[in-house]
Scaffold this motif. Structure first.
Motif, PDB file in Angstrom:
ATOM      1  N   ILE A  26       0.436  -1.567  -0.201  1.00 45.29           N
ATOM      2  CA  ILE A  26       0.155   0.190   0.341  1.00 45.29           C
ATOM      3  C   ILE A  26       1.120   1.545  -0.303  1.00 45.29           C
ATOM      4  CG2 ILE A  26      -1.543   1.071   1.376  1.00 45.29           C
ATOM      5  CD1 ILE A  26      -2.718  -1.013  -0.278  1.00 45.29           C
ATOM      6  N   ASN A  27       1.723   1.125   0.856  1.00 50.36           N
ATOM      7  CA  ASN A  27       2.426   2.270   0.959  1.00 50.36           C
ATOM      8  C   ASN A  27       3.616   2.847  -0.633  1.00 50.36           C
ATOM      9  OD1 ASN A  27       3.229   3.983   3.364  1.00 50.36           O
ATOM     10  ND2 ASN A  27       3.502   1.675   4.284  1.00 50.36           N
ATOM     11  N   ALA A  28       3.983   1.583  -1.155  1.00 49.17           N
ATOM     12  CA  ALA A  28       4.699   1.394  -2.510  1.00 49.17           C
ATOM     13  C   ALA A  28       3.721   2.068  -3.733  1.00 49.17           C
ATOM     14  CB  ALA A  28       5.048   0.090  -2.646  1.00 49.17           C
ATOM     15  N   LEU A  29       2.498   1.653  -2.903  1.00 56.67           N
ATOM     16  CA  LEU A  29       1.661   2.174  -3.955  1.00 56.67           C
ATOM     17  C   LEU A  29       1.105   3.915  -4.216  1.00 56.67           C
ATOM     18  CD1 LEU A  29      -0.843   1.514  -6.791  1.00 56.67           C
ATOM     19  CD2 LEU A  29      -2.475   1.153  -4.846  1.00 56.67           C
ATOM     20  N   PHE A  30       0.793   4.451  -2.519  1.00 55.38           N
ATOM     21  CA  PHE A  30       1.432   5.665  -2.516  1.00 55.38           C
ATOM     22  C   PHE A  30       2.423   6.590  -2.642  1.00 55.38           C
ATOM     23  CE2 PHE A  30       1.338   8.639   1.354  1.00 55.38           C
ATOM     24  CZ  PHE A  30       0.591  10.088   0.730  1.00 55.38           C
ATOM     25  N   ASN A  31       3.672   5.988  -2.583  1.00 55.04           N
ATOM     26  CA  ASN A  31       4.523   6.415  -2.705  1.00 55.04           C
ATOM     27  C   ASN A  31       5.135   6.812  -4.371  1.00 55.04           C
ATOM     28  OD1 ASN A  31       5.503   6.699  -0.617  1.00 55.04           O
ATOM     29  ND2 ASN A  31       6.665   4.586  -0.472  1.00 55.04           N
ATOM     30  N   LYS A  32       3.832   5.511  -5.373  1.00 52.25           N
ATOM     31  CA  LYS A  32       3.964   5.759  -6.884  1.00 52.25           C
ATOM     32  C   LYS A  32       3.321   7.306  -7.384  1.00 52.25           C
ATOM     33  CE  LYS A  32       4.389   4.246 -11.208  1.00 52.25           C
ATOM     34  NZ  LYS A  32       5.875   4.409 -11.283  1.00 52.25           N
ATOM     35  N   PHE A  33       2.582   7.734  -6.179  1.00 53.51           N
ATOM     36  CA  PHE A  33       0.762   8.786  -6.555  1.00 53.51           C
ATOM     37  C   PHE A  33       1.859   9.513  -6.510  1.00 53.51           C
ATOM     38  CE2 PHE A  33      -2.663   5.194  -5.863  1.00 53.51           C
ATOM     39  CZ  PHE A  33      -2.642   4.986  -7.779  1.00 53.51           C
ATOM     40  N   ILE A  34       2.403   9.610  -5.234  1.00 55.98           N
ATOM     41  CA  ILE A  34       3.323  10.932  -4.787  1.00 55.98           C
ATOM     42  C   ILE A  34       4.023  11.124  -5.800  1.00 55.98           C
ATOM     43  CG2 ILE A  34       4.354  11.681  -3.145  1.00 55.98           C
ATOM     44  CD1 ILE A  34       3.204  10.532  -0.539  1.00 55.98           C
ATOM     45  N   GLU A  35       5.071   9.900  -6.693  1.00 58.82           N
ATOM     46  CA  GLU A  35       5.711  10.439  -7.712  1.00 58.82           C
ATOM     47  C   GLU A  35       5.118  11.353  -8.963  1.00 58.82           C
ATOM     48  OE1 GLU A  35       8.286   7.896 -10.740  1.00 58.82           O
ATOM     49  OE2 GLU A  35       7.793   7.014  -8.364  1.00 58.82           O
ATOM     50  N   ASN A  36       3.547  10.303  -9.048  1.00 56.50           N
ATOM     51  CA  ASN A  36       2.864  10.394 -10.307  1.00 56.50           C
ATOM     52  C   ASN A  36       2.840  11.891 -10.466  1.00 56.50           C
ATOM     53  OD1 ASN A  36       3.278   8.228 -11.346  1.00 56.50           O
ATOM     54  ND2 ASN A  36       1.485   7.372 -10.501  1.00 56.50           N
ATOM     55  N   ARG A  37       2.420  12.863  -8.874  1.00 57.80           N
ATOM     56  CA  ARG A  37       1.787  13.703  -8.858  1.00 57.80           C
ATOM     57  C   ARG A  37       2.835  14.786  -8.958  1.00 57.80           C
ATOM     58  NH1 ARG A  37      -3.996  15.319  -9.546  1.00 57.80           N
ATOM     59  NH2 ARG A  37      -5.229  13.561  -8.943  1.00 57.80           N
ATOM     60  N   GLN A  38       3.991  14.712  -8.124  1.00 52.13           N
ATOM     61  CA  GLN A  38       5.077  15.644  -8.558  1.00 52.13           C
ATOM     62  C   GLN A  38       5.510  16.454  -9.986  1.00 52.13           C
ATOM     63  OE1 GLN A  38       7.160  13.843  -5.341  1.00 52.13           O
ATOM     64  NE2 GLN A  38       7.249  14.858  -4.134  1.00 52.13           N
ATOM     65  N   LYS A  39       5.584  14.470 -10.589  1.00 53.03           N
ATOM     66  CA  LYS A  39       5.825  14.883 -11.968  1.00 53.03           C
ATOM     67  C   LYS A  39       4.659  16.114 -12.996  1.00 53.03           C
ATOM     68  CE  LYS A  39       7.982  10.308 -12.847  1.00 53.03           C
ATOM     69  NZ  LYS A  39       8.064   8.841 -13.606  1.00 53.03           N
ATOM     70  N   ARG A  40       3.290  15.567 -12.824  1.00 51.44           N
ATOM     71  CA  ARG A  40       2.277  16.604 -13.049  1.00 51.44           C
ATOM     72  C   ARG A  40       2.796  17.995 -12.570  1.00 51.44           C
ATOM     73  NH1 ARG A  40      -3.194  13.247 -11.630  1.00 51.44           N
ATOM     74  NH2 ARG A  40      -2.694  10.951 -11.938  1.00 51.44           N
ATOM     75  N   ASN A  41       2.751  18.602 -11.358  1.00 54.06           N
ATOM     76  CA  ASN A  41       3.318  19.251 -11.384  1.00 54.06           C
ATOM     77  C   ASN A  41       4.660  20.450 -11.806  1.00 54.06           C
ATOM     78  OD1 ASN A  41       1.184  19.548  -9.255  1.00 54.06           O
ATOM     79  ND2 ASN A  41       2.169  19.128  -6.844  1.00 54.06           N
ATOM     80  N   LYS A  42       5.129  19.587 -12.087  1.00 62.20           N
ATOM     81  CA  LYS A  42       6.629  20.238 -12.657  1.00 62.20           C
ATOM     82  C   LYS A  42       6.213  20.358 -14.862  1.00 62.20           C
ATOM     83  CE  LYS A  42      10.164  17.732  -9.743  1.00 62.20           C
ATOM     84  NZ  LYS A  42      11.143  16.897  -9.880  1.00 62.20           N
ATOM     85  N   SER A  43       5.320  19.106 -14.842  1.00 60.62           N
ATOM     86  CA  SER A  43       5.059  19.698 -15.826  1.00 60.62           C
ATOM     87  C   SER A  43       4.536  20.677 -16.350  1.00 60.62           C
ATOM     88  CB  SER A  43       4.328  18.685 -16.843  1.00 60.62           C
ATOM     89  OG  SER A  43       3.318  17.948 -16.125  1.00 60.62           O
ATOM     90  N   LEU A  44       3.911  21.543 -15.578  1.00 57.91           N
ATOM     91  CA  LEU A  44       2.507  22.381 -14.718  1.00 57.91           C
ATOM     92  C   LEU A  44       3.779  23.454 -15.215  1.00 57.91           C
ATOM     93  CD1 LEU A  44      -0.742  21.746 -13.966  1.00 57.91           C
ATOM     94  CD2 LEU A  44      -0.101  21.410 -15.489  1.00 57.91           C
ATOM     95  N   ILE A  45       4.488  23.898 -14.465  1.00 63.11           N
ATOM     96  CA  ILE A  45       5.341  24.159 -14.408  1.00 63.11           C
ATOM     97  C   ILE A  45       5.899  25.656 -15.214  1.00 63.11           C
ATOM     98  CG2 ILE A  45       7.471  25.993 -13.230  1.00 63.11           C
ATOM     99  CD1 ILE A  45       7.062  23.883 -10.696  1.00 63.11           C
TER     100      ILE A  45
END
Length: 241
Positions: free
Chosen positions: A222-241
């Motif tokens: 579950i934590n690995a999945l959560f960390n993956k989702f954090i990583e995905n969200r951080q990538k999206r945020n960077k792409s919007l900058i």
């Protein structure tokens, strides 16, 4: 409020939708799991207090102006509580976004062990959104599984139930899934992750390209999945900058 409306000759009518005490506790418990709570005991024995709450309003409003309806989607207009309420007061139903989806017991078990394994975090948008992503993924993964058995939430609610029946003609017949299930079983059962649930979780990890899943505990998965989702969200945020 009553004085405000009476001074302006505005007729006031109150409609209250109530779940059975056991269903109310189940719903409350589920909501707390959704928001990250891991203390389950306090919600199992919580009293609904319907007699105390509603007796006061019954006295304040004249006869027929304070109404209680059984919360029962099958008997609602359009099987929707909002549509049902709108039909009572004769207004058009607004666009509805359902943000109170029920969870299966399988989903609750996995979200519970996630809550137990990680501290609540605040202030980071990516983490907040990743929590939402995790919740949605687990909810959807086990959407076809059974809800939590209502017997986990049964208490002696005879006083409140008799009050609703005698004063408002509201009666409840909670569904019973397993007569051998008791409230005291929940703390044990909520930690019991089945092989089928683990296999389905493994499939979700595969879908999200997370390796080494066989060597991980359910908590770590579950934590690995959560960390993956954090990583995905951080990538999206960077792409919007």
């Amino acid at each position: 409020m009553i004085n405000f409306f009476e001074k302006r000759n505005i007729e006031t009518e109150i409609f209250v939708y109530v779940r059975s005490p056991a269903e109310w506790r189940r719903s409350l418990f589920q909501q707390q799991i959704k928001v990250g709570n891991k203390d389950i005991d306090q919600y199992l024995k919580k009293k609904s207090g319907f007699r105390k709450k509603f007796s006061r309003y019954k006295k304040l409003f004249r006869e027929g102006r304070f109404n209680i309806k059984k919360f029962d989607r099958d008997n609602f207009t359009g099987k929707c509580v909002v549509a049902d309420f709108c039909s009572l007061i004769d207004i058009q139903k607004p666009k509805i976004i359902n943000s109170n989806e029920s969870l299966s017991f399988s989903a609750i078990k996995l979200l519970y062990i996630f809550n137990k394994s990680i501290e609540l975090t605040k202030g980071d948008k990516a983490i907040y959104l990743a929590r939402r992503d995790l919740f949605a993924a687990i909810r959807d993964l086990f959407a076809s599984h059974d809800k939590m058995d209502i017997n986990y939430f049964k208490n002696d609610d005879s006083d409140d139930l008799n009050f609703l029946k005698n004063i408002f003609s509201v009666e409840f017949n909670d569904e019973v899934y397993d007569k051998n299930v008791y409230q005291g079983d929940l703390e044990k059962d909520i930690k019991n992750i089945s092989k089928n649930e683990i296999n389905m979780l493994n499939d979700l990890l595969d879908k999200n390209e997370i390796n080494l899943k066989m060597s991980l505990t359910p908590e770590n998965k579950i934590n690995a999945l959560f960390n993956k989702f954090i990583e995905n969200r951080q990538k999206r945020n960077k792409s919007l900058i």
